[in-house]
Design a protein around this motif. Structure first.
Motif, PDB file in Angstrom:
ATOM      1  N   LEU A  35       1.001  -5.268   2.586  1.00  0.00           N
ATOM      2  CA  LEU A  35       2.233  -5.943   3.201  1.00  0.00           C
ATOM      3  C   LEU A  35       2.169  -5.974   4.617  1.00  0.00           C
ATOM      4  CD1 LEU A  35       5.347  -4.261   1.472  1.00  0.00           C
ATOM      5  CD2 LEU A  35       4.483  -6.532   0.825  1.00  0.00           C
ATOM      6  N   VAL A  60       0.813  -1.108  -0.029  1.00  0.00           N
ATOM      7  CA  VAL A  60      -0.203   0.025   0.070  1.00  0.00           C
ATOM      8  C   VAL A  60       0.932   1.257  -0.166  1.00  0.00           C
ATOM      9  CG1 VAL A  60      -1.884   1.180   1.331  1.00  0.00           C
ATOM     10  CG2 VAL A  60      -1.953  -1.228   1.301  1.00  0.00           C
ATOM     11  N   CYS A  61       2.032   1.037   0.824  1.00  0.00           N
ATOM     12  CA  CYS A  61       3.150   2.103   0.632  1.00  0.00           C
ATOM     13  C   CYS A  61       3.463   2.492  -0.519  1.00  0.00           C
ATOM     14  CB  CYS A  61       4.240   2.000   1.751  1.00  0.00           C
ATOM     15  SG  CYS A  61       3.782   2.015   3.470  1.00  0.00           S
ATOM     16  N   CYS A 112       2.944  -5.995   8.580  1.00  0.00           N
ATOM     17  CA  CYS A 112       3.894  -5.968   9.632  1.00  0.00           C
ATOM     18  C   CYS A 112       3.471  -6.144  10.861  1.00  0.00           C
ATOM     19  CB  CYS A 112       3.969  -4.197   9.782  1.00  0.00           C
ATOM     20  SG  CYS A 112       4.786  -3.608   8.250  1.00  0.00           S
TER      21      CYS A 112
HETATM   22  N1  SME Z   1       1.712  -2.432   5.265  1.00  0.00           N
HETATM   23  C1  SME Z   1       2.525  -1.373   4.604  1.00  0.00           C
HETATM   24  C2  SME Z   1       3.853  -1.842   4.942  1.00  0.00           C
HETATM   25  C3  SME Z   1       4.543  -0.820   6.017  1.00  0.00           C
HETATM   26  S1  SME Z   1       4.083  -1.475   7.463  1.00  0.00           S
HETATM   27  O1  SME Z   1       2.610  -1.208   7.749  1.00  0.00           O
HETATM   28  C4  SME Z   1       4.813  -0.488   8.717  1.00  0.00           C
HETATM   29  C5  SME Z   1       2.291  -1.710   3.120  1.00  0.00           C
HETATM   30  O2  SME Z   1       1.245  -2.616   2.810  1.00  0.00           O
HETATM   31  O3  SME Z   1       3.001  -1.140   2.178  1.00  0.00           O
END
Ligand code: SME
Length: 156
Positions: A92, A69-70, A94
């Motif tokens: 992703l 998502v980042c 965490c």
């Molecule tokens: N969830 C994020 C990754 C960063 S962690 O939340 C700190 C993502 O999907 O990009």
């Protein structure tokens, strides 16, 4: 927490030398739904974790732009709100406690230089008011981030 008072406090914190960490701490400590707050800064084709505050460290300290998502928020230049991370294939993981997430790009002009990433422990923890508020905070952080990287490049 009242968004306007928080914005004013954050604009004040921006004057400090360790402004980025102070702003992250403020967001984490004043908004009960902001469970983990971090800043990622763009370095080449990656996002690199900078300042953060939360109950635990993330293993995702470097994320390729376009991944997660980042990475999606940086690639599109748009705020991402994910109400239920378990339904978003880009997510992703965490922390097992995370149920929702908001990612807000930080711009210098039209260029994305970083982002605010916030995890929530409740479903749908973030709404339109959080988006408006955090986009204003991102504008403050753009100035802080530029100052930080200029100082870093100058060896200060
Ligand atoms: N969830 C994020 C990754 C960063 S962690 O939340 C700190 C993502 O999907 O990009």
């Amino acid at each position: 927490m009242d968004y306007e008072s928080a914005y004013r406090a954050i604009a004040q914190l921006a004057q400090q030398s360790n402004a980025a960490q102070a702003i992250v701490n403020y967001l984490h400590d004043h908004f009960a739904s902001y469970s983990w707050v971090g800043l990622y800064w763009v370095e080449g084709s990656d996002l690199v974790l900078g300042e953060w505050k939360g109950p635990e460290a993330t293993e995702h300290t470097r994320i390729a732009i376009g991944t997660g998502v980042c990475g999606a928020a940086v690639a599109s230049g748009r705020t991402e709100i994910v109400g239920d991370v378990s339904c978003d294939p880009r997510y992703l993981a965490c922390f097992p406690s995370t149920k929702s997430e908001i990612v807000v790009p930080i711009f210098t002009g039209k260029r994305v230089i970083g982002e605010i990433d916030i995890d929530g422990s409740a479903l749908n923890a973030f709404g339109a008011e959080d988006q408006r508020f955090l986009e204003r905070v991102a504008a403050v952080l753009a100035d802080v981030g530029t100052r930080t990287s200029t100082a870093r490049a100058a060896g200060r």
